[in-house]
Design an enzyme around this catalytic site. Structure first.
Site, short mmCIF file in Angstrom:
data_model
loop_
_atom_site.label_atom_id
_atom_site.label_comp_id
_atom_site.label_asym_id
_atom_site.label_seq_id
_atom_site.Cartn_x
_atom_site.Cartn_y
_atom_site.Cartn_z
N CYS A 1 11.72 -7.91 -8.12
CA CYS A 1 11.36 -8.65 -9.32
C CYS A 1 11.98 -10.05 -9.26
O CYS A 1 13.19 -10.17 -9.06
CB CYS A 1 11.88 -7.90 -10.54
SG CYS A 1 11.62 -8.76 -12.10
N GLN B 1 -7.47 10.57 -16.96
CA GLN B 1 -6.17 10.75 -16.31
C GLN B 1 -6.13 9.99 -14.99
O GLN B 1 -5.11 9.95 -14.32
CB GLN B 1 -5.92 12.24 -16.03
CG GLN B 1 -5.93 13.10 -17.28
CD GLN B 1 -6.08 14.57 -16.92
OE1 GLN B 1 -5.11 15.28 -16.67
NE2 GLN B 1 -7.30 15.05 -16.88
N HIS C 1 -2.72 7.87 -17.73
CA HIS C 1 -1.70 7.88 -16.68
C HIS C 1 -1.54 6.51 -16.02
O HIS C 1 -1.09 6.43 -14.88
CB HIS C 1 -2.03 8.97 -15.63
CG HIS C 1 -1.86 10.36 -16.17
ND1 HIS C 1 -2.37 11.49 -15.56
CD2 HIS C 1 -1.21 10.82 -17.29
CE1 HIS C 1 -2.05 12.56 -16.29
NE2 HIS C 1 -1.36 12.18 -17.34
N TYR D 1 1.68 4.75 -2.43
CA TYR D 1 0.72 4.25 -3.43
C TYR D 1 -0.15 3.15 -2.86
O TYR D 1 -1.33 3.05 -3.21
CB TYR D 1 1.45 3.80 -4.71
CG TYR D 1 1.77 4.99 -5.59
CD1 TYR D 1 0.81 5.52 -6.43
CD2 TYR D 1 3.01 5.60 -5.53
CE1 TYR D 1 1.07 6.64 -7.21
CE2 TYR D 1 3.29 6.71 -6.31
CZ TYR D 1 2.32 7.23 -7.15
OH TYR D 1 2.57 8.34 -7.91
P1 OAD Z 1 -6.67 18.16 -10.17
O1 OAD Z 1 -6.64 17.89 -8.71
O2 OAD Z 1 -5.56 18.97 -10.74
O3 OAD Z 1 -8.05 18.89 -10.55
C1 OAD Z 1 -9.27 18.41 -10.08
C2 OAD Z 1 -10.36 19.25 -10.71
O4 OAD Z 1 -11.62 18.66 -10.36
C3 OAD Z 1 -10.42 20.71 -10.25
O5 OAD Z 1 -10.52 21.55 -11.39
C4 OAD Z 1 -11.70 20.78 -9.39
O6 OAD Z 1 -12.36 22.05 -9.48
C5 OAD Z 1 -12.53 19.70 -10.03
N1 OAD Z 1 -13.55 19.08 -9.15
C6 OAD Z 1 -13.51 18.87 -7.82
N2 OAD Z 1 -14.62 18.24 -7.39
C7 OAD Z 1 -15.38 18.02 -8.50
C8 OAD Z 1 -16.65 17.39 -8.74
N3 OAD Z 1 -17.36 16.85 -7.73
N4 OAD Z 1 -17.12 17.35 -10.01
C9 OAD Z 1 -16.40 17.90 -11.03
N5 OAD Z 1 -15.21 18.50 -10.86
C10 OAD Z 1 -14.70 18.56 -9.62
O7 OAD Z 1 -6.80 16.73 -10.90
P2 OAD Z 1 -6.46 16.35 -12.41
O8 OAD Z 1 -6.83 17.43 -13.35
O9 OAD Z 1 -6.99 14.98 -12.65
O10 OAD Z 1 -1.09 13.02 -12.67
O11 OAD Z 1 -4.88 16.24 -12.34
C11 OAD Z 1 -4.19 15.86 -13.49
C12 OAD Z 1 -3.01 15.01 -13.12
O12 OAD Z 1 -2.23 15.68 -12.13
C13 OAD Z 1 -3.35 13.70 -12.44
O13 OAD Z 1 -3.66 12.68 -13.37
C14 OAD Z 1 -2.10 13.38 -11.71
C15 OAD Z 1 -1.83 14.73 -11.10
O14 OAD Z 1 -0.55 15.01 -10.75
C16 OAD Z 1 -0.11 12.18 -12.35
O15 OAD Z 1 -0.02 11.68 -11.25
C17 OAD Z 1 0.83 11.92 -13.49
#
Ligand code: OAD
Length: 251
Positions: free
Chosen positions: A147, A101, A119, A67
């Site tokens: 801590c 998210q 998140h 992280y």
């Molecule tokens: P993902 O990596 O699952 O999805 C990213 C999305 O962004 C995909 O559908 C791509 O097609 C799209 N994308 C890529 N480049 C782009 C751009 N320039 N403009 C618009 N769209 C674009 O990411 P999240 O949906 O955010 O959670 O993932 C959800 C959660 O899964 C995250 O918050 C994280 C992860 O595990 C935790 O860590 C709890």
């Protein structure tokens, strides 16, 4: 494509309450890797090794270091035109809520005022054992601090797989979703619940759902309007057209 943008601008012009639901894709053009795209974080790391409480309890230093590495990427990044366009949309509506998210705080840095972080954030920390916030600086790069109160290990204030979303944030997001007339689903694969359920909820409540994503997602079938472009180009164009509509005299 241009036609979808125009339809989206038209529904936004008539809307008073809007939710922008964002995922990692909106920060991709800031140089922050997404999770599930080819070359994304989950192509290189297994979530159960870096993004669960069990992983942290097994090897806190490994998870901490992962992280902190992501934090360095985030701190070196700048908001992109997609983030700025969402901030610029705010004054055109009675309510404009960003439900994200993402843990990178780029919406805040771009000037959005109503941001709900589903998140958590990678820029704050707390004790994994007693829950107290931890604000001491500087933060070590490789070793999770202890801590000062209970001796537990300090973790980033992100939500890990298997953990509950912050209740107040989720309730606020549900409220905003229930009230909105338009939901923009931007840069998310829609694979992670309960966050993704908010889009289906908006649809069930009668909102117009607009997806902005260059690729299809799990949420595409919920969308009334599909804008198959990157957020960094689609959103500034959407704001430009919305401004044009709002400047036109109304009868
Ligand atoms: P993902 O990596 O699952 O999805 C990213 C999305 O962004 C995909 O559908 C791509 O097609 C799209 N994308 C890529 N480049 C782009 C751009 N320039 N403009 C618009 N769209 C674009 O990411 P999240 O949906 O955010 O959670 O993932 C959800 C959660 O899964 C995250 O918050 C994280 C992860 O595990 C935790 O860590 C709890």
């Amino acid at each position: 494509m241009g036609e979808a943008l125009e339809r989206a601008a038209q529904v936004l012009d008539r809307a008073r309450r809007v939710v922008a639901f964002t995922g990692a894709g909106i920060s991709a053009e800031s140089g922050i890797p997404t999770f599930r795209d080819p070359g994304g974080l989950w192509a290189h790391f297994r979530p159960e090794e870096v993004a669960t409480a069990e992983a942290f309890e097994r090897d806190p230093d490994r998870v901490w270091a992962w992280y902190q590495q992501r934090r360095r990427v985030i701190e070196a990044a700048q908001p992109n035109p997609g983030h700025y366009a969402l901030a610029a949309m705010e004054p055109y509506f009675e309510e404009f809520t960003v439900v994200t998210q993402n843990v990178d705080r780029l919406h805040h840095r771009a000037g959005s005022h109503h941001v709900i972080e589903l998140h958590g954030t990678l820029l704050e920390y707390h004790c994994h054992r007693c829950g107290r916030p931890y604000t001491e600086e500087p933060l070590p790069a490789e070793t999770a601090p202890y801590c000062p109160v209970c001796g537990g290990r300090i973790r980033p204030s992100v939500v890990w797989f298997g953990e509950l979303l912050p209740a107040a944030a989720f309730a606020a997001a549900e409220q905003a979703v229930d009230r909105c007339e338009v939901l923009l689903s931007i840069g998310t694969s829609g694979e992670v619940y309960p966050a993704a359920g908010l889009v289906w909820r908006a649809k069930a409540m009668g909102a117009t759902v607009v997806e902005i994503n260059p690729a299809p997602s799990e949420l595409s079938t919920a969308a009334d309007i599909l804008i198959r472009q990157k957020a960094g180009s689609a959103l500034p164009e959407l704001v430009r057209r919305l401004q044009q509509y709002r400047q036109q005299a109304r009868p």
